[in-house]
Design a protein around this motif. Structure first.
Motif, PDB file in Angstrom:
ATOM      1  N   GLN A  24      46.504  28.507 -26.025  1.00  0.00           N
ATOM      2  CA  GLN A  24      45.089  28.336 -26.363  1.00  0.00           C
ATOM      3  C   GLN A  24      44.620  29.322 -27.441  1.00  0.00           C
ATOM      4  OE1 GLN A  24      46.265  29.439 -23.398  1.00  0.00           O
ATOM      5  NE2 GLN A  24      44.765  30.666 -22.282  1.00  0.00           N
ATOM      6  N   TYR A  25      45.434  30.352 -27.753  1.00  0.00           N
ATOM      7  CA  TYR A  25      45.058  31.330 -28.780  1.00  0.00           C
ATOM      8  C   TYR A  25      46.004  31.333 -29.979  1.00  0.00           C
ATOM      9  CZ  TYR A  25      42.349  32.968 -24.817  1.00  0.00           C
ATOM     10  OH  TYR A  25      41.505  33.030 -23.746  1.00  0.00           O
ATOM     11  N   LYS A  26      46.938  30.411 -30.012  1.00  0.00           N
ATOM     12  CA  LYS A  26      47.928  30.417 -31.095  1.00  0.00           C
ATOM     13  C   LYS A  26      47.282  30.184 -32.461  1.00  0.00           C
ATOM     14  CE  LYS A  26      49.358  25.625 -30.886  1.00  0.00           C
ATOM     15  NZ  LYS A  26      50.448  24.689 -30.855  1.00  0.00           N
ATOM     16  N   GLU A  27      46.238  29.349 -32.520  1.00  0.00           N
ATOM     17  CA  GLU A  27      45.597  29.075 -33.815  1.00  0.00           C
ATOM     18  C   GLU A  27      44.983  30.334 -34.412  1.00  0.00           C
ATOM     19  OE1 GLU A  27      45.870  26.277 -35.536  1.00  0.00           O
ATOM     20  OE2 GLU A  27      47.036  25.372 -33.919  1.00  0.00           O
ATOM     21  N   ASP A  28      44.441  31.219 -33.582  1.00  0.00           N
ATOM     22  CA  ASP A  28      43.903  32.483 -34.088  1.00  0.00           C
ATOM     23  C   ASP A  28      45.023  33.356 -34.661  1.00  0.00           C
ATOM     24  OD1 ASP A  28      41.313  31.773 -33.377  1.00  0.00           O
ATOM     25  OD2 ASP A  28      41.437  32.757 -31.426  1.00  0.00           O
ATOM     26  N   LEU A  29      46.152  33.379 -33.982  1.00  0.00           N
ATOM     27  CA  LEU A  29      47.310  34.115 -34.486  1.00  0.00           C
ATOM     28  C   LEU A  29      47.780  33.511 -35.808  1.00  0.00           C
ATOM     29  CD1 LEU A  29      49.618  36.152 -34.334  1.00  0.00           C
ATOM     30  CD2 LEU A  29      50.805  34.543 -32.800  1.00  0.00           C
ATOM     31  N   TRP A  34      48.380  33.667 -41.674  1.00  0.00           N
ATOM     32  CA  TRP A  34      48.050  33.027 -42.948  1.00  0.00           C
ATOM     33  C   TRP A  34      47.391  34.026 -43.893  1.00  0.00           C
ATOM     34  CZ3 TRP A  34      42.943  31.678 -44.667  1.00  0.00           C
ATOM     35  CH2 TRP A  34      42.935  30.974 -45.880  1.00  0.00           C
ATOM     36  N   LYS A  35      46.490  34.865 -43.367  1.00  0.00           N
ATOM     37  CA  LYS A  35      45.822  35.875 -44.204  1.00  0.00           C
ATOM     38  C   LYS A  35      46.829  36.905 -44.718  1.00  0.00           C
ATOM     39  CE  LYS A  35      42.218  39.407 -44.283  1.00  0.00           C
ATOM     40  NZ  LYS A  35      42.985  40.164 -45.248  1.00  0.00           N
ATOM     41  N   VAL A  36      47.748  37.340 -43.867  1.00  0.00           N
ATOM     42  CA  VAL A  36      48.774  38.293 -44.298  1.00  0.00           C
ATOM     43  C   VAL A  36      49.608  37.681 -45.430  1.00  0.00           C
ATOM     44  CG1 VAL A  36      50.862  39.542 -43.588  1.00  0.00           C
ATOM     45  CG2 VAL A  36      48.879  39.470 -42.057  1.00  0.00           C
ATOM     46  N   LEU A  37      49.986  36.427 -45.282  1.00  0.00           N
ATOM     47  CA  LEU A  37      50.774  35.751 -46.315  1.00  0.00           C
ATOM     48  C   LEU A  37      49.978  35.608 -47.615  1.00  0.00           C
ATOM     49  CD1 LEU A  37      52.403  32.978 -44.106  1.00  0.00           C
ATOM     50  CD2 LEU A  37      53.573  34.963 -45.115  1.00  0.00           C
ATOM     51  N   LYS A  38      48.736  35.215 -47.480  1.00  0.00           N
ATOM     52  CA  LYS A  38      47.882  35.044 -48.659  1.00  0.00           C
ATOM     53  C   LYS A  38      47.734  36.364 -49.407  1.00  0.00           C
ATOM     54  CE  LYS A  38      43.334  33.269 -49.881  1.00  0.00           C
ATOM     55  NZ  LYS A  38      42.055  32.794 -49.371  1.00  0.00           N
ATOM     56  N   ASP A  39      47.534  37.453 -48.675  1.00  0.00           N
ATOM     57  CA  ASP A  39      47.419  38.775 -49.294  1.00  0.00           C
ATOM     58  C   ASP A  39      48.708  39.187 -49.995  1.00  0.00           C
ATOM     59  OD1 ASP A  39      44.817  38.925 -48.381  1.00  0.00           O
ATOM     60  OD2 ASP A  39      45.270  40.308 -46.727  1.00  0.00           O
ATOM     61  N   ALA A  40      49.828  38.583 -49.601  1.00  0.00           N
ATOM     62  CA  ALA A  40      51.133  38.879 -50.201  1.00  0.00           C
ATOM     63  C   ALA A  40      51.532  37.831 -51.248  1.00  0.00           C
ATOM     64  CB  ALA A  40      52.195  38.964 -49.107  1.00  0.00           C
ATOM     65  N   SER A  41      50.564  37.107 -51.770  1.00  0.00           N
ATOM     66  CA  SER A  41      50.819  36.099 -52.811  1.00  0.00           C
ATOM     67  C   SER A  41      51.823  35.034 -52.371  1.00  0.00           C
ATOM     68  CB  SER A  41      51.316  36.773 -54.100  1.00  0.00           C
ATOM     69  OG  SER A  41      50.380  37.701 -54.567  1.00  0.00           O
ATOM     70  N   THR A  42      51.717  34.645 -51.098  1.00  0.00           N
ATOM     71  CA  THR A  42      52.603  33.631 -50.538  1.00  0.00           C
ATOM     72  C   THR A  42      51.767  32.483 -50.003  1.00  0.00           C
ATOM     73  OG1 THR A  42      54.271  35.282 -49.990  1.00  0.00           O
ATOM     74  CG2 THR A  42      54.365  33.211 -48.777  1.00  0.00           C
ATOM     75  N   ASN A  43      52.154  31.269 -50.344  1.00  0.00           N
ATOM     76  CA  ASN A  43      51.432  30.085 -49.906  1.00  0.00           C
ATOM     77  C   ASN A  43      52.014  29.579 -48.590  1.00  0.00           C
ATOM     78  OD1 ASN A  43      49.775  27.777 -49.954  1.00  0.00           O
ATOM     79  ND2 ASN A  43      51.337  26.616 -51.034  1.00  0.00           N
TER      80      ASN A  43
END
Length: 147
Positions: A24-29, A34-43
């Motif tokens: 029930q909390y996996k989407e938050d994880l 996703w934010k960590v990847l985005k900050d690392a220039s990764t799609n």
């Protein structure tokens, strides 16, 4: 200008492969990762999984080291989860991870595979799935991997 398409299918699991990610909390994880990847220039193309492991399909920049990216994803998400009581049974990520390059013409197949993780695991356990991924990638399976 250089044009580069580097797709990876990545799998990593909880320490001891414990079922410590509440569904029930996996989407938050996933949003946090996703934010960590985005900050690392990764799609992030797709993310999914079940209580003890996560699959990601990413398009990584050629300037980003895969090993450093995974170190960041695992350490930052582990730190975040340790401060959130919803993940109180989470004890960390296993030491390793699986990564395999994906041909651009197979991206949709891998995306569908990740989308269907919950259904897939009604009939397959994670160890069998991991061994199948290793064999498909030409990697010798080892029971000590990702524990």
């Amino acid at each position: 200008m250089s044009k580069v398409a580097l797709y990876y299918h990545i799998v990593f699991c909880t320490k001891g492969r414990e079922l410590s990610i509440p569904l029930q909390y996996k989407e938050d994880l996933y949003r946090y990762i996703w934010k960590v990847l985005k900050d690392a220039s990764t799609n992030l193309i797709r993310i999914g999984g079940i209580q003890n492991h996560i699959h990601m399909l990413i398009n990584i920049s050629p300037t980003v080291s895969l090993s450093k990216l995974m170190q960041s994803v695992k350490s930052l998400s582990s730190g975040w989860m340790s401060t959130d009581l919803r993940y109180k049974n989470f004890k960390g990520w296993a030491r390793g991870y699986f990564a395999c390059s994906v041909s651009p013409d197979r991206v949709d197949d891998v995306r569908r595979y990740i989308i269907n993780q919950e259904m897939h695991h009604l009939g397959h356990n994670f160890s069998d799935e991991l061994n199948e991924l290793y064999r498909h990638a030409g990697i010798e399976p080892d029971d000590r991997d990702m524990i």
